[in-house]
Every structure is written in structure tokens, then in C-alpha cells.
Design a protein around this motif. Structure first.
Motif, PDB file in Angstrom:
ATOM      1  N   GLY A 199       0.797  -1.222   0.000  1.00 41.25           N
ATOM      2  CA  GLY A 199       0.000   0.000   0.000  1.00 41.25           C
ATOM      3  C   GLY A 199       0.830   1.272   0.000  1.00 41.25           C
ATOM      4  N   TYR A 200       2.126   1.160   0.318  1.00 43.51           N
ATOM      5  CA  TYR A 200       3.010   2.330   0.326  1.00 43.51           C
ATOM      6  C   TYR A 200       2.979   3.037  -1.028  1.00 43.51           C
ATOM      7  N   LEU A 201       3.073   2.293  -2.115  1.00 45.43           N
ATOM      8  CA  LEU A 201       3.059   2.907  -3.449  1.00 45.43           C
ATOM      9  C   LEU A 201       1.712   3.535  -3.762  1.00 45.43           C
ATOM     10  N   GLN A 202       0.668   2.811  -3.410  1.00 42.84           N
ATOM     11  CA  GLN A 202      -0.670   3.277  -3.771  1.00 42.84           C
ATOM     12  C   GLN A 202      -1.122   4.459  -2.918  1.00 42.84           C
ATOM     13  N   TYR A 203      -0.968   4.355  -1.625  1.00 51.46           N
ATOM     14  CA  TYR A 203      -1.547   5.370  -0.753  1.00 51.46           C
ATOM     15  C   TYR A 203      -0.573   6.487  -0.379  1.00 51.46           C
ATOM     16  N   TRP A 204       0.651   6.127  -0.043  1.00 54.48           N
ATOM     17  CA  TRP A 204       1.606   7.143   0.380  1.00 54.48           C
ATOM     18  C   TRP A 204       2.157   7.927  -0.807  1.00 54.48           C
ATOM     19  N   LEU A 205       2.416   7.222  -1.914  1.00 56.46           N
ATOM     20  CA  LEU A 205       3.003   7.880  -3.092  1.00 56.46           C
ATOM     21  C   LEU A 205       1.987   8.153  -4.194  1.00 56.46           C
ATOM     22  N   GLY A 206       0.718   7.985  -3.906  1.00 50.52           N
ATOM     23  CA  GLY A 206      -0.329   8.342  -4.867  1.00 50.52           C
ATOM     24  C   GLY A 206      -0.282   7.566  -6.170  1.00 50.52           C
ATOM     25  N   ASN A 207       0.110   6.294  -6.095  1.00 52.47           N
ATOM     26  CA  ASN A 207       0.161   5.430  -7.269  1.00 52.47           C
ATOM     27  C   ASN A 207       1.171   5.908  -8.311  1.00 52.47           C
ATOM     28  N   ALA A 208       2.204   6.623  -7.877  1.00 46.34           N
ATOM     29  CA  ALA A 208       3.181   7.207  -8.801  1.00 46.34           C
ATOM     30  C   ALA A 208       3.851   6.155  -9.678  1.00 46.34           C
ATOM     31  N   HIS A 209       4.132   4.984  -9.118  1.00 47.22           N
ATOM     32  CA  HIS A 209       4.790   3.923  -9.888  1.00 47.22           C
ATOM     33  C   HIS A 209       3.940   3.500 -11.082  1.00 47.22           C
ATOM     34  N   ARG A 210       2.675   3.210 -10.828  1.00 46.39           N
ATOM     35  CA  ARG A 210       1.797   2.772 -11.924  1.00 46.39           C
ATOM     36  C   ARG A 210       1.550   3.897 -12.928  1.00 46.39           C
ATOM     37  N   ILE A 211       1.388   5.096 -12.444  1.00 48.27           N
ATOM     38  CA  ILE A 211       1.168   6.233 -13.359  1.00 48.27           C
ATOM     39  C   ILE A 211       2.391   6.417 -14.246  1.00 48.27           C
TER      40      ILE A 211
END
Length: 195
Positions: free
Chosen positions: A137-149
């Protein structure tokens, strides 16, 4: 289906490499997969540094003779699988350098004067398998899904690849990280996946 696995980790004893092995094991048992090839960026000593000067011009990147084998592999593949860790909330610099050098104008896309280019890698699909120390959830919630975007919108959609699947595995340095279950999930996915 031709499948290219791009492995981006300096250690073959790593958990990332264990995921690569499951990709290969599953694809070997998949009747939809004609052939699988592996591009190991660290092992081959890929140079991720992008250079422009009076001899190397940006507009000529698509024809760089040093990268002809890599271009051929990307064009050969129907499915491209990236296996890499997440470091500092993003893929390793080696992978970003590969993207900088390989996804060049007139190879991966063509400017057509509008807001978006023509994607020249249409018809392919991508799977991104990433592992990280922190919780998923770190990528999704803390970083606002920046990796997937970054990977889906800023890169793959831009070059015409619309079908992008993500496996993001967190807590991988914890003994309670459920490693075997996650490895089996990758094996089962690649044993059954179609284009």
C-alpha cells in the motif's frame, strides 16, 4: 506468443530473481508461449547513461547501432515482462536508463504535431513485477500510485501499449512476507496467460 523478460537486479540470489525463475517456469508450461527470451541488464553490463553531444544527437537515438539487438528484441516480443525491485518508491536507475535510451522517437513513438504521439509499439502487452521492502500500500496510498502512473501512462500508453498488468509485492524482507504464495501466484499467472 513471443515473450521477452527484462530482468533488472544486480543479484541472481535476490527475490527478484526468484520471481524471474517463476516467470520462466510458468511460461515453459504455457502452450500460448512460443518462445521466451531474457534480457538481464546488469549481467550484460547495459549502459543506462543517456548521452547527447555533437556526435550523438537525440534525433538519431532510434538508430543507435549499440542498441540494435535491444530494439530487435522489443519488436520481436508480443509480451514484455519487467522484473525489478522498487527502490526509493520507483524502479531502479538501470531500468529508467534503459527506458531513456530504448523508447526513442521514431522507434517507440512518432510525433505527429498534436498533444499525443503515434505509439509505434502497439499490439504488445506488458507485465510489471516489482518487489519492495515496505508494504504494498506504500506505493498506492503514500506515493499516490506514482509507480503505476509513471509506467502505464507516462511510458507504455505513450508508446502505444495499452495492456499493462502490475504485480507489486510488498513486505518482501519480512519473514512473514508470504514469499512462497506470491511466487506461486506469478508461476500460475504465466502458466496460463495469453497475449
Amino acid at each position: 506468443m513471443n515473450m521477452l523478460a527484462i530482468y533488472v537486479h544486480p543479484n541472481h540470489q535476490s527475490l527478484s530473481h526468484a520471481f524471474l525463475r517463476e516467470v520462466l517456469r510458468g511460461s515453459e508450461e504455457n502452450e500460448n508461449v512460443t518462445e521466451t527470451r531474457v534480457l538481464d541488464l546488469y549481467e550484460e553490463g547495459f549502459d543506462p547513461v543517456l548521452v547527447f553531444n555533437e556526435k550523438k544527437r537525440r534525433r538519431d537515438m532510434h538508430a543507435d547501432p549499440q542498441l540494435s539487438r535491444h530494439r530487435e528484441l522489443l519488436l520481436w516480443a508480443d509480451k514484455i515482462v519487467f522484473v525489478y525491485p522498487i527502490w526509493w518508491g520507483r524502479p531502479p536507475a538501470m531500468l529508467m536508463g534503459f527506458i531513456d535510451r530504448m523508447f526513442a522517437s521514431n522507434f517507440a513513438y512518432r510525433d505527429k504535431g498534436g498533444m499525443l504521439p503515434e505509439g509505434l509499439l502497439k499490439g504488445r502487452s506488458v507485465v510489471c513485477i516489482s518487489v519492495m521492502k515496505g508494504p504494498t500500500g506504500y506505493l498506492q496510498y503514500w506515493l499516490g500510485n506514482a509507480h503505476r502512473i509513471l509506467m502505464r501512462k507516462a511510458l507504455f500508453n505513450y508508446v502505444g501499449i495499452q495492456k499493462v498488468k502490475f504485480f507489486e509485492f510488498g513486505n518482501m524482507e519480512s519473514p512473514k512476507g508470504k514469499h512462497e504464495r506470491k511466487l506461486d501466484k506469478i508461476y500460475r499467472y504465466f502458466r496460463a496467460v495469453a497475449a
